[in-house]
Write a protein that holds these residues in place. Structure first.
Motif, PDB file in Angstrom:
ATOM      1  N   LEU A  31      45.366  39.205  34.574  1.00  0.00           N
ATOM      2  CA  LEU A  31      44.432  38.371  34.465  1.00  0.00           C
ATOM      3  C   LEU A  31      43.456  38.860  33.555  1.00  0.00           C
ATOM      4  N   HIS A  33      39.788  37.446  31.804  1.00  0.00           N
ATOM      5  CA  HIS A  33      38.558  36.712  32.214  1.00  0.00           C
ATOM      6  C   HIS A  33      38.045  36.101  30.730  1.00  0.00           C
ATOM      7  N   SER A  39      36.191  40.456  35.486  1.00  0.00           N
ATOM      8  CA  SER A  39      37.245  40.478  36.658  1.00  0.00           C
ATOM      9  C   SER A  39      36.564  39.891  37.750  1.00  0.00           C
ATOM     10  N   PHE A  42      37.881  36.775  39.233  1.00  0.00           N
ATOM     11  CA  PHE A  42      39.159  36.682  39.942  1.00  0.00           C
ATOM     12  C   PHE A  42      39.027  37.398  41.420  1.00  0.00           C
ATOM     13  N   LEU A  45      40.942  35.580  43.818  1.00  0.00           N
ATOM     14  CA  LEU A  45      42.388  35.102  43.675  1.00  0.00           C
ATOM     15  C   LEU A  45      43.318  36.422  43.661  1.00  0.00           C
ATOM     16  N   ILE A  46      42.749  37.474  43.292  1.00  0.00           N
ATOM     17  CA  ILE A  46      43.415  38.911  43.263  1.00  0.00           C
ATOM     18  C   ILE A  46      44.173  39.083  44.727  1.00  0.00           C
ATOM     19  N   ALA A  57      43.569  43.294  36.538  1.00  0.00           N
ATOM     20  CA  ALA A  57      42.446  42.366  36.011  1.00  0.00           C
ATOM     21  C   ALA A  57      41.265  43.246  35.468  1.00  0.00           C
ATOM     22  N   TYR A 100      47.381  35.534  33.044  1.00  0.00           N
ATOM     23  CA  TYR A 100      46.638  34.496  33.388  1.00  0.00           C
ATOM     24  C   TYR A 100      45.541  34.524  32.379  1.00  0.00           C
ATOM     25  N   LEU A 268      38.268  28.355  39.768  1.00  0.00           N
ATOM     26  CA  LEU A 268      38.454  29.101  40.978  1.00  0.00           C
ATOM     27  C   LEU A 268      37.239  29.158  41.778  1.00  0.00           C
TER      28      LEU A 268
END
Length: 289
Positions: A31, A33, A39, A42, A45-46, A57, A100, A268
């Motif tokens: 991921l 950013h 990070s 996220f 989401l992680i 991330a 991502y 998100l």
């Protein structure tokens, strides 16, 4: 949900912070950013992705909890940030991964993919441009004016992007119900932006962003030749990268999956459940253990 670990690694002599979750023998998902966050974007989401995948991330140098040497000590370019990201992945033994990307994470991810096409198993881009389409003029005119000529006037205009008001604007613009976005987000980012010397780091990267659009033809050739599974999920009301940026991926990846959701630049924060369900479904269909 998966446990998230918070770690540091020394890469090219710099301390890089990263969040990690999930089994190490699962397919990797990296991921990346954007500006002005880390990070941290996220954080919700992680643990969801970590149920199935080995998630990494990192915070880019100069962002989040990674080292932030001054702009005099380190030449902040997207090439340099890409090299550090590759160094971290090598350090962790990650050879193949889905990515991502969002905002600044996109040009870093594109460089990784073009430099090592076989490493990338799938691409999720969330408000991360790879085409001239989608740049929203109101925001980008200020950036381009500063890139063309660094004067007191153009610098004063671009410095507004480092203020609390504009950080808040990035989080809330395009979100139907602003109350669902925690103020912690923009205050967290602003606190880190406000560290002594960080303004010069960000100004350097604003200037260097001019190196990204010239790479787009090579990116498009990579997409046509290697055809990675590609998923574009976009906040349709993003005031920085508009929906045309998502739709443009179909030019070179005809079977790209493109979803425009209600939300803004930091999707998100307001549409986590919907976005995570779509992303997880895409990864399940395209990543094999």
């Amino acid at each position: 949900m998966a446990t998230v670990h918070h770690r540091y690694a020394t890469v090219r002599g710099r301390q890089i912070f990263y969040r990690e979750a999930g089994p190490h023998d699962a397919p990797a998902v990296v991921l990346l950013h954007g500006f002005p966050t880390s990070s941290f974007m996220f954080r919700n989401l992680i643990p969801i992705l970590g149920e199935r995948y080995h998630v990494i991330a990192p915070d880019h140098l100069g962002f989040g909890l990674s080292d932030a040497p001054s702009a005099d000590e380190f030449d902040y370019t997207f090439d340099a940030l890409t090299d550090l990201t590759k160094g971290l992945l090598d350090h962790l033994g990650i050879r193949r991964y889905a990515m991502y990307v969002q905002d600044y994470g996109a040009p870093i991810g594109w460089r990784l993919a073009m430099n090592d096409p076989d490493a990338v198993t799938a691409v999720v881009t969330q408000n991360g441009n790879g085409y001239d389409e989608g740049f929203v003029e109101g925001f980008w005119k200020t950036v381009r004016d500063y890139q063309r000529e660094q004067t007191p006037q153009t610098e004063a205009a671009i410095r507004s992007a480092l203020t609390l008001d504009v950080t808040r604007w990035q989080y809330l613009t395009g979100v139907a119900d602003e109350s669902v976005v925690s103020p912690d987000t923009w205050h967290h980012d602003y606190q880190l932006l406000s560290r002594p010397g960080n303004d010069e780091i960000q100004l350097k990267l604003f200037r260097d962003y001019a190196t990204n659009p010239p790479l787009y033809p090579d990116l498009h050739a990579y997409l046509r030749e290697h055809r990675p599974p590609l998923f574009a999920v976009w906040g349709r009301n993003d005031p920085i990268f508009g929906p045309a940026g998502a739709e443009a991926f179909a030019q070179d990846v005809p079977d790209a999956e493109i979803h425009l959701l209600e939300g803004g630049h930091f999707l998100l924060e307001s549409a986590l459940d919907e976005a995570a369900a779509l992303i997880t479904d895409f990864l399940v269909r395209n990543l094999k253990a």
